[in-house]
Design a protein around this motif. Structure first.
Motif, PDB file in Angstrom:
ATOM      1  N   UNK A 162      71.805  50.157 -36.949  1.00  0.00           N
ATOM      2  CA  UNK A 162      70.779  50.713 -37.839  1.00  0.00           C
ATOM      3  C   UNK A 162      71.261  52.016 -38.478  1.00  0.00           C
ATOM      4  N   UNK A 163      71.946  52.849 -37.693  1.00  0.00           N
ATOM      5  CA  UNK A 163      72.485  54.100 -38.235  1.00  0.00           C
ATOM      6  C   UNK A 163      73.598  53.811 -39.236  1.00  0.00           C
ATOM      7  N   UNK A 164      74.373  52.781 -38.977  1.00  0.00           N
ATOM      8  CA  UNK A 164      75.427  52.373 -39.909  1.00  0.00           C
ATOM      9  C   UNK A 164      74.840  52.034 -41.272  1.00  0.00           C
ATOM     10  N   UNK A 165      73.777  51.258 -41.275  1.00  0.00           N
ATOM     11  CA  UNK A 165      73.131  50.882 -42.537  1.00  0.00           C
ATOM     12  C   UNK A 165      72.570  52.121 -43.241  1.00  0.00           C
ATOM     13  N   UNK A 166      71.964  53.005 -42.457  1.00  0.00           N
ATOM     14  CA  UNK A 166      71.394  54.222 -43.050  1.00  0.00           C
ATOM     15  C   UNK A 166      72.479  55.076 -43.700  1.00  0.00           C
ATOM     16  N   UNK A 167      73.608  55.216 -43.002  1.00  0.00           N
ATOM     17  CA  UNK A 167      74.706  56.024 -43.535  1.00  0.00           C
ATOM     18  C   UNK A 167      75.314  55.399 -44.789  1.00  0.00           C
ATOM     19  N   UNK A 168      75.416  54.081 -44.805  1.00  0.00           N
ATOM     20  CA  UNK A 168      75.938  53.424 -46.002  1.00  0.00           C
ATOM     21  C   UNK A 168      75.082  53.756 -47.223  1.00  0.00           C
ATOM     22  N   UNK A 169      73.783  53.738 -47.030  1.00  0.00           N
ATOM     23  CA  UNK A 169      72.883  54.032 -48.136  1.00  0.00           C
ATOM     24  C   UNK A 169      72.911  55.533 -48.499  1.00  0.00           C
ATOM     25  N   UNK A 170      72.943  56.371 -47.470  1.00  0.00           N
ATOM     26  CA  UNK A 170      72.850  57.815 -47.696  1.00  0.00           C
ATOM     27  C   UNK A 170      74.153  58.409 -48.229  1.00  0.00           C
ATOM     28  N   UNK A 190      80.624  60.382 -39.232  1.00  0.00           N
ATOM     29  CA  UNK A 190      79.227  60.678 -38.907  1.00  0.00           C
ATOM     30  C   UNK A 190      78.642  59.638 -37.944  1.00  0.00           C
ATOM     31  N   UNK A 191      79.110  58.407 -38.075  1.00  0.00           N
ATOM     32  CA  UNK A 191      78.628  57.376 -37.151  1.00  0.00           C
ATOM     33  C   UNK A 191      79.113  57.667 -35.732  1.00  0.00           C
ATOM     34  N   UNK A 192      80.331  58.199 -35.609  1.00  0.00           N
ATOM     35  CA  UNK A 192      80.851  58.541 -34.286  1.00  0.00           C
ATOM     36  C   UNK A 192      80.051  59.683 -33.671  1.00  0.00           C
ATOM     37  N   UNK A 193      79.627  60.637 -34.498  1.00  0.00           N
ATOM     38  CA  UNK A 193      78.789  61.732 -33.997  1.00  0.00           C
ATOM     39  C   UNK A 193      77.485  61.176 -33.435  1.00  0.00           C
ATOM     40  N   UNK A 194      76.897  60.202 -34.145  1.00  0.00           N
ATOM     41  CA  UNK A 194      75.663  59.560 -33.676  1.00  0.00           C
ATOM     42  C   UNK A 194      75.905  58.869 -32.327  1.00  0.00           C
ATOM     43  N   UNK A 195      77.015  58.182 -32.214  1.00  0.00           N
ATOM     44  CA  UNK A 195      77.343  57.464 -30.972  1.00  0.00           C
ATOM     45  C   UNK A 195      77.509  58.439 -29.816  1.00  0.00           C
ATOM     46  N   UNK A 196      78.234  59.529 -30.062  1.00  0.00           N
ATOM     47  CA  UNK A 196      78.463  60.522 -29.007  1.00  0.00           C
ATOM     48  C   UNK A 196      77.160  61.211 -28.607  1.00  0.00           C
ATOM     49  N   UNK A 197      76.323  61.505 -29.596  1.00  0.00           N
ATOM     50  CA  UNK A 197      75.058  62.188 -29.319  1.00  0.00           C
ATOM     51  C   UNK A 197      74.167  61.343 -28.418  1.00  0.00           C
TER      52      UNK A 197
END
Length: 233
Positions: A162-170, A190-197
């Motif tokens: 879901x974050x991947x899709x959001x980042x693609x759009x943003x 940025x996706x890696x930051x989300x994963x680590x968080x």
């Protein structure tokens, strides 16, 4: 061989036939076996009584057995049905007992040995079928477990997708990306930051490859990439 010797061998053959015919394991299939056994034994006993009342000669009984034998072998080879072996063994068992009662000890021994042989054929075929069924059940269980594991992993990574899709759009530039690889490279940090968080276990060195793999595996991610990758613009 005298009658006493034949009598001893007959008793041994009879006990072996009874062991194969009348003893079955205490499992779920025992009830079905008992029903089948009773049905086929009754049919065999009826046949023996008919033959005995007719006072048929030994040669005629052998002809009767030839028919039973050929039918059993045909059913096993071409139909995969081994139950005629069970009927044949019951027929031989009861006919052997009858022949023994008439004093034909050598012939009765031969029939009883044949009863054991065909009971063994049937028992072996039954055990093989049960083994194959157990293998199929185990195989299906393994497949089902694999599906459950896959479904569990899919649910585990759902927030990442879901974050991947959001980042693609943003993060998509106004002109879009020309290649999927460029899009994956642009958002992977940025996706890696989300994963680590969120303390999710997804290897960073494979993240871009994972993104590209998901773009073909999941329709919603594929649709998102279709919106941001504009090769022909």
């Amino acid at each position: 061989m005298n009658n006493m010797g034949i009598d001893a061998f007959f008793t041994m053959a009879k006990h072996e036939a009874e062991r194969l015919l009348f003893q079955c394991s205490d499992d779920k299939s025992s009830g079905g076996y008992q029903h089948l056994r009773n049905k086929l034994e009754k049919a065999a006993v009826r046949k023996v009584r008919v033959l005995a009342r007719g006072e048929l000669k030994l040669g005629e009984v052998v002809n009767e057995w030839d028919f039973v034998e050929s039918e059993a072998n045909f059913s096993a080879l071409f139909k995969g049905d081994y139950n005629p072996y069970l009927y044949a063994s019951f027929f031989l068992y009861h006919w052997g007992i009858y022949i023994y009662s008439t004093g034909e000890y050598l012939s009765s021994l031969r029939f009883m040995i044949q009863a054991s042989i065909y009971a063994g054929y049937w028992k072996g075929a039954r055990e093989r079928d049960e083994w194959l069924q157990a293998q199929e059940v185990a195989k299906q269980a393994k497949i089902d477990n694999g599906k459950k594991v896959g479904e569990g992993r899919a649910a585990y990574f759902q927030p990442v997708r879901e974050e991947l899709i959001r980042l693609l759009m943003a993060e998509c530039p106004s002109e879009g990306w020309r290649f999927k690889t460029k899009a994956a490279e642009a958002i992977s940090g940025k996706l890696q930051i989300f994963i680590d968080t969120h303390e999710l276990e997804l290897k960073a060195d494979n993240l871009e490859s994972t993104i590209l793999r998901w773009s073909s595996k999941y329709p919603d991610i594929e649709a998102a990439f279709a919106k941001v990758v504009r090769k022909n613009d």
